[in-house]
Write a protein that holds these residues in place. Structure first.
Motif, PDB file in Angstrom:
ATOM      1  N   PHE A  93      72.182  22.380  63.596  1.00 45.18           N
ATOM      2  CA  PHE A  93      73.142  21.577  62.842  1.00 45.18           C
ATOM      3  C   PHE A  93      72.966  20.101  63.186  1.00 45.18           C
ATOM      4  O   PHE A  93      72.915  19.238  62.294  1.00 45.18           O
ATOM      5  N   LEU A  94      72.841  19.804  64.474  1.00 46.05           N
ATOM      6  CA  LEU A  94      72.652  18.415  64.902  1.00 46.05           C
ATOM      7  C   LEU A  94      71.304  17.866  64.421  1.00 46.05           C
ATOM      8  O   LEU A  94      71.211  16.699  63.998  1.00 46.05           O
ATOM      9  N   LEU A  95      70.272  18.701  64.478  1.00 45.53           N
ATOM     10  CA  LEU A  95      68.950  18.258  64.020  1.00 45.53           C
ATOM     11  C   LEU A  95      68.960  17.955  62.524  1.00 45.53           C
ATOM     12  O   LEU A  95      68.315  17.003  62.067  1.00 45.53           O
ATOM     13  N   ALA A 129      78.799  11.709  53.148  1.00 39.81           N
ATOM     14  CA  ALA A 129      79.944  11.737  54.050  1.00 39.81           C
ATOM     15  C   ALA A 129      79.484  11.473  55.475  1.00 39.81           C
ATOM     16  O   ALA A 129      78.297  11.598  55.789  1.00 39.81           O
ATOM     17  N   ILE A 130      80.422  11.116  56.326  1.00 42.13           N
ATOM     18  CA  ILE A 130      80.138  10.926  57.748  1.00 42.13           C
ATOM     19  C   ILE A 130      80.446  12.239  58.464  1.00 42.13           C
ATOM     20  O   ILE A 130      81.579  12.725  58.426  1.00 42.13           O
ATOM     21  N   VAL A 131      79.435  12.824  59.100  1.00 41.60           N
ATOM     22  CA  VAL A 131      79.605  14.072  59.841  1.00 41.60           C
ATOM     23  C   VAL A 131      79.129  13.844  61.275  1.00 41.60           C
ATOM     24  O   VAL A 131      77.951  13.542  61.496  1.00 41.60           O
ATOM     25  N   LEU A 132      80.049  13.937  62.224  1.00 43.48           N
ATOM     26  CA  LEU A 132      79.730  13.726  63.645  1.00 43.48           C
ATOM     27  C   LEU A 132      78.986  12.407  63.870  1.00 43.48           C
ATOM     28  O   LEU A 132      78.063  12.316  64.683  1.00 43.48           O
ATOM     29  N   ILE A 177      62.620  24.425  63.900  1.00 44.45           N
ATOM     30  CA  ILE A 177      62.597  22.957  63.886  1.00 44.45           C
ATOM     31  C   ILE A 177      61.948  22.406  62.612  1.00 44.45           C
ATOM     32  O   ILE A 177      62.552  21.584  61.910  1.00 44.45           O
ATOM     33  N   PRO A 178      60.716  22.827  62.252  1.00 42.25           N
ATOM     34  CA  PRO A 178      60.159  22.314  60.990  1.00 42.25           C
ATOM     35  C   PRO A 178      60.906  22.819  59.764  1.00 42.25           C
ATOM     36  O   PRO A 178      60.966  22.130  58.738  1.00 42.25           O
ATOM     37  N   VAL A 179      61.464  24.033  59.856  1.00 39.20           N
ATOM     38  CA  VAL A 179      62.240  24.575  58.731  1.00 39.20           C
ATOM     39  C   VAL A 179      63.437  23.673  58.441  1.00 39.20           C
ATOM     40  O   VAL A 179      63.713  23.316  57.283  1.00 39.20           O
ATOM     41  N   ILE A 180      64.166  23.291  59.474  1.00 42.80           N
ATOM     42  CA  ILE A 180      65.340  22.436  59.297  1.00 42.80           C
ATOM     43  C   ILE A 180      64.936  21.039  58.840  1.00 42.80           C
ATOM     44  O   ILE A 180      65.625  20.411  58.026  1.00 42.80           O
ATOM     45  N   LEU A 181      63.793  20.561  59.322  1.00 40.01           N
ATOM     46  CA  LEU A 181      63.313  19.249  58.884  1.00 40.01           C
ATOM     47  C   LEU A 181      63.049  19.247  57.382  1.00 40.01           C
ATOM     48  O   LEU A 181      63.491  18.347  56.651  1.00 40.01           O
ATOM     49  N   ILE A 182      62.341  20.259  56.907  1.00 42.72           N
ATOM     50  CA  ILE A 182      62.051  20.357  55.470  1.00 42.72           C
ATOM     51  C   ILE A 182      63.350  20.531  54.680  1.00 42.72           C
ATOM     52  O   ILE A 182      63.553  19.914  53.621  1.00 42.72           O
ATOM     53  N   ASN A 196      69.960  12.002  57.802  1.00 39.54           N
ATOM     54  CA  ASN A 196      70.356  10.595  57.888  1.00 39.54           C
ATOM     55  C   ASN A 196      69.133   9.684  57.971  1.00 39.54           C
ATOM     56  O   ASN A 196      69.070   8.632  57.309  1.00 39.54           O
ATOM     57  N   THR A 197      68.138  10.079  58.754  1.00 34.67           N
ATOM     58  CA  THR A 197      66.924   9.267  58.887  1.00 34.67           C
ATOM     59  C   THR A 197      66.185   9.164  57.564  1.00 34.67           C
ATOM     60  O   THR A 197      65.711   8.082  57.174  1.00 34.67           O
TER      61      THR A 197
END
Length: 517
Positions: free
Chosen positions: A91-93, A122-125, A174-179, A99-100
């Motif tokens: 979730f954090l990643l 929206a702003i989340v954490l 990690i790459p799954v969430i990036l994509i 955002n980036t």
């Protein structure tokens, strides 16, 4: 293929229950916190109420994260703690990656007078990201569970063992969430438009929309898929969005909880309340239905039926847990279940048409506490009480008439012994047998074919849900010995045993005995 799809939907539906259970507590505590802040309360009580409110607001404003962790851990077949931790990290990643990407593509929305409201972000954490609300948590929870179940049992050579098991699935994710984070920057704006269209349809359908929503919520209960209907309308943007004190809240239940923070300024309930009224049948139908079953049971069975049904009816009214009562007739008398769903739909439609704006998401306990926060002129709870009592009589007499006229197999009127070939078995014990906890644990394990035959073991509000390797090894007669079981349902490798309010305690003890997470 159809069976596997249905089973997957049921598993997902069951996973949604984990975070939703905590939502019921949150709503109750939030209502109490508002009451404690009333003007006539001493200062130290008001301060305590403010602390409680801010604590619950922190939960309400981060539901997406809660859903991600809850769904991932519920769907995980092993190493549930690792699955929950992975969901938190993913979730954090996602927030950082999305955002980036929005930043380097110059796609960050500019806040207006109302902040980021209606901009699609929206702003989340602390991160400005695409506004996926609870859907973000749901999707991440599913992704984590899928890859965790598929790869967390992989063992690597000794030198690389630290990267095996749950860490291996973590690396793949990690790459799954990036994509996923990059894709959502382009896909989710379109999804938002689709969600808005669906929400608009329900709203513009007027009373027909209220009826279809209420009917579906009740009719789908035996399948366990009703959560897939009400949850999005209560906790996501499908149920509408509103800006309150600079914060954006989405979903009927969330909006009501947010309005509770400033009850004195609320002159009318938000239209999204229509999605948080399906406790109507739980509160006003459960006892009349139980009474109809008792009064139509054969004379020699009435005391037994009373002892079996009245506790279930009271639990349904007080806490909103209707499954123990529902499963006593949903499969034995499907026509009666259809009529029950129709009456529910008509009842909620009449309430809305007459102007009732009374919150009824679960049972009477949370309904009374939440509605006491708002002015009676806003909730018009007296309309709910009058209509509810009238419909209670309708439920009772319609059920009684249909049971007698069509000689239905409702509790106290069916054969006392179920055949071993029934796909759906409803328990009807002629005598009360005291069974120890140890025996109940043994009956569950042996009934499911032994430890080696049990693939996964979970529970929902009222049912133990098991996936077994070989359904032929399941011993229904042994499962029927469980002291609190009210029904046994088989669908291929999926076995469900209806227990009631104590289901989680029993399931946890069985899992502990089996050495499962």
């Amino acid at each position: 293929m159809k069976g596997r799809s249905t089973e997957a939907l049921q598993d997902f539906s069951r996973a949604l229950i984990a975070p939703v259970k905590f939502m019921a507590v949150m709503g109750l505590v939030l209502a109490v916190s508002v009451i404690l802040q009333l003007e006539f309360m001493p200062n130290f009580i008001q301060t305590f109420g403010l602390l409680l409110k801010n604590m619950m607001d922190a939960m309400l404003n981060n539901l997406s994260l809660i859903f991600a962790i809850g769904i991932a851990s519920s769907l995980a077949k092993r190493q549930k703690i690792e699955a929950a931790l992975t969901a938190l990290i993913m979730f954090l990643l996602f927030l950082a990656a999305n955002n980036t990407w929005l930043t380097i593509t110059n796609s960050l929305a500019e806040p207006g007078e109302m902040g980021l409201f209606s901009t699609g972000q929206a702003i989340v954490l602390g991160f400005q990201v695409v506004d996926m609300n609870v859907f973000l948590g749901i999707i991440i929870g599913i992704l984590v569970a899928y890859f965790h179940n598929r790869y967390s049992d992989k063992e690597l050579p000794a030198a690389l063992s630290i990267y095996g098991h749950a860490r291996f699935s973590f690396m793949i994710l990690i790459p799954v969430i990036l994509i996923f984070a990059i894709l959502m920057a382009y896909i989710w704006p379109w999804a938002n438009r689709l969600i808005a269209s669906l929400s608009d349809f329900i709203y513009t359908a007027g009373l027909l929309g209220v009826f279809l929503y209420a009917f579906g919520n009740r009719f789908l209960v035996p399948t366990g898929l009703h959560h897939l209907l009400w949850m999005p309308f209560c906790f996501t943007a499908i149920g509408g969005t509103v800006e309150i004190n600079g914060e954006i809240y989405a979903g009927g239940a969330n909006i009501i909880y947010a309005l509770m923070s400033n009850p004195g300024t609320v002159s009318s309930m938000d239209p999204s309340l229509r999605f948080a009224m399906f406790g109507f049948a739980k509160i006003f139908a459960s006892i009349p239905i139980a009474l109809a079953f008792m009064n139509t049971a054969y004379p020699e069975n009435r005391e037994e039926v009373k002892g079996q049904l009245m506790p279930s009816a009271l639990v349904a009214v007080l806490a909103g847990i209707t499954e123990p009562l529902d499963f006593t007739f949903a499969f034995q008398a499907p026509l009666l279940w259809l009529v029950h769903s129709l009456i529910t739909g008509i009842g909620e439609t009449v309430l809305w048409a007459l102007g009732s704006r009374t919150y009824m998401l679960y049972g009477i306990i949370d309904s009374v506490v939440v509605n006491s926060v708002f002015s009676p002129s806003v909730t018009k709870f007296y309309i709910t009480i009058i209509v509810g009592l009238i419909f209670s009589l309708i439920w009772y007499y319609v059920f009684k008439l249909m049971i007698v006229k069509f000689d239905m197999n409702t509790p106290g009127r069916e054969a006392l012994v179920a055949t071993s070939n029934d796909t759906n078995r409803i328990n009807n014990k002629s005598t009360e047998v005291i069974v120890s906890t140890e025996d109940n644990i043994r009956y569950v394990i042996e009934g499911l074919g032994g430890p080696e035959n049990i693939d996964t073991l979970t529970n929902c509000f009222s049912r133990i849900r098991a996936n077994v390797h070989d359904p032929e090894k399941v011993n229904v007669l042994t499962l029927e010995k469980i002291s609190e079981q009210k029904g046994i349902f088989e669908n291929g490798n999926n076995i469900q045993v209806v227990i009631g309010m104590n289901v989680q305690t029993l399931r946890e003890k069985v899992s502990e005995e089996l050495g499962l997470d």
